[in-house]
Design a protein around this motif. Sequence first.
Motif, PDB file in Angstrom:
ATOM      1  N   LYS A  21      31.148  -1.209 -20.066  1.00 16.91           N
ATOM      2  CA  LYS A  21      30.913  -0.505 -18.672  1.00 16.91           C
ATOM      3  C   LYS A  21      29.770  -1.579 -18.492  1.00 16.91           C
ATOM      4  O   LYS A  21      29.436  -1.991 -17.500  1.00 16.91           O
ATOM      5  N   THR A  43      27.133   2.523 -15.224  1.00 17.24           N
ATOM      6  CA  THR A  43      28.689   3.924 -14.039  1.00 17.24           C
ATOM      7  C   THR A  43      27.715   5.092 -15.362  1.00 17.24           C
ATOM      8  O   THR A  43      27.089   5.162 -15.787  1.00 17.24           O
ATOM      9  N   ALA A  44      28.834   5.963 -15.250  1.00 14.91           N
ATOM     10  CA  ALA A  44      27.684   7.022 -14.995  1.00 14.91           C
ATOM     11  C   ALA A  44      28.826   8.608 -15.006  1.00 14.91           C
ATOM     12  O   ALA A  44      30.778   8.052 -13.935  1.00 14.91           O
ATOM     13  N   PHE A  45      29.823   9.357 -15.422  1.00 20.05           N
ATOM     14  CA  PHE A  45      31.128  10.444 -15.006  1.00 20.05           C
ATOM     15  C   PHE A  45      32.039   9.441 -15.163  1.00 20.05           C
ATOM     16  O   PHE A  45      32.873   9.706 -14.721  1.00 20.05           O
ATOM     17  N   ASN A  46      31.704   9.205 -17.064  1.00 23.08           N
ATOM     18  CA  ASN A  46      32.748   8.169 -17.301  1.00 23.08           C
ATOM     19  C   ASN A  46      33.633   7.596 -16.233  1.00 23.08           C
ATOM     20  O   ASN A  46      34.619   7.071 -15.781  1.00 23.08           O
ATOM     21  N   ALA A  47      32.775   6.544 -14.955  1.00 19.51           N
ATOM     22  CA  ALA A  47      32.873   5.647 -14.484  1.00 19.51           C
ATOM     23  C   ALA A  47      33.538   5.759 -13.317  1.00 19.51           C
ATOM     24  O   ALA A  47      33.816   5.035 -12.079  1.00 19.51           O
ATOM     25  N   LYS A 225      18.685   6.766 -16.903  1.00 18.62           N
ATOM     26  CA  LYS A 225      20.523   6.995 -16.408  1.00 18.62           C
ATOM     27  C   LYS A 225      19.771   7.762 -15.749  1.00 18.62           C
ATOM     28  O   LYS A 225      20.516   7.748 -14.775  1.00 18.62           O
ATOM     29  N   ARG A 229      22.072   8.628 -12.620  1.00 18.35           N
ATOM     30  CA  ARG A 229      23.460   9.763 -12.080  1.00 18.35           C
ATOM     31  C   ARG A 229      23.025  11.380 -11.277  1.00 18.35           C
ATOM     32  O   ARG A 229      24.184  11.478 -10.634  1.00 18.35           O
TER      33      ARG A 229
HETATM   34  N1  ASP Z   1      29.404   8.283 -19.965  1.00 19.11           N
HETATM   35  C1  ASP Z   1      28.549   7.444 -19.840  1.00 19.11           C
HETATM   36  C2  ASP Z   1      27.310   8.466 -19.009  1.00 19.11           C
HETATM   37  O1  ASP Z   1      28.348   9.516 -18.557  1.00 19.11           O
HETATM   38  C3  ASP Z   1      28.834   6.456 -18.792  1.00 19.11           C
HETATM   39  C4  ASP Z   1      29.879   6.113 -18.329  1.00 19.11           C
HETATM   40  O2  ASP Z   1      31.136   7.449 -18.505  1.00 19.11           O
HETATM   41  O3  ASP Z   1      30.500   5.119 -17.227  1.00 19.11           O
HETATM   42  O4  ASP Z   1      26.329   8.029 -18.794  1.00 19.11           O
END
Ligand code: ASP
Length: 264
Positions: A21, A43-47, A225, A229
């Motif tokens: 990612k 990315t966050a929350f599994n992209a 980050k 988020r």
């Molecule tokens: N797992 C990481 C997060 O949420 C990144 C991602 O899932 O893309 O910080």
Amino acid sequence: MDFLQPRLLRMNRRRRIYEGKAKILYEGPEPGTLIQHFKDDATAFNAKKHEVIEGKGVVNNRISEYLFSRLNEIGVPTHFVRRLNAREQLVREVEIIPLEVVVRNVAAGSLSTRLGIDEGTQLPRSIIEFYYKNDALNDPMVSEEHITAFGWAAPQELDDIMALAIRVNDFLSGLFLGVGIKLVDFKIECGRLWEGDNMRIVVADEISPDCCRLWDVKTNDKMDKDRFRKDLGGMIEAYTEVARRLGVIQENEKIGAGGPKLVK
Ligand code: ASP
Ligand code: TMP
């Protein structure tokens, strides 16, 4: 000379080993090495949430270079060799262990949510957690039992991983505190480094504000980050401030658009 073009192009195009990612791994200049390229993608929350933050890759490359160099110096083994340019570093090729190793000093994030502990609560001692790296499963939390039973790491390797995680935590906590930053929690990844018939567990991947929680000691402002988020804004400014305090970029240095852009 047009007929030369295709071959020249091919010679310049490095073999891409893996694209994640936030980073790309290319084949390195010699066997057993890789080039780790830092992208600007956040990315966050599994992209499910994705944005391009101009300059993030450049800042993270510098911060990670600095932290891995200091770790190498105190004898914590890592994959890091040297930074090559604004977005890339030379690393040793390792066999990544499919775990996210999280160390926590202060309650935040998923620990606060899962156990109902107020964010900011000092933990009675540092806590290590493991998550199985698997996007399809959303990186589930796993125990040492799962890790050894399913063979993701052998018991001795897991001992080494935990010892490394504690050393990294102790060292980085002090280093950040020295520049007015509280290391709330962080994630590392470890890998097996083969040297002939010998294998050692080393710290791999990156250590940057993408995978740490960093709070200003005086104000508790988030410098990581979570700004992305939680839609707090000012992400690149916060990362740049971390880099400035660590002394890896100069007071008046402009990072922003630096470094080669990735051509898709
Ligand atoms: N797992 C990481 C997060 O949420 C990144 C991602 O899932 O893309 O910080
Ligand atoms: P969490 O509170 O979301 O479990 O995250 C703990 C710390 O580990 C936080 O600093 C973010 C980092 N982390 C990652 O960088 N990637 C991950 O996939 C996970 C689970 C955590």
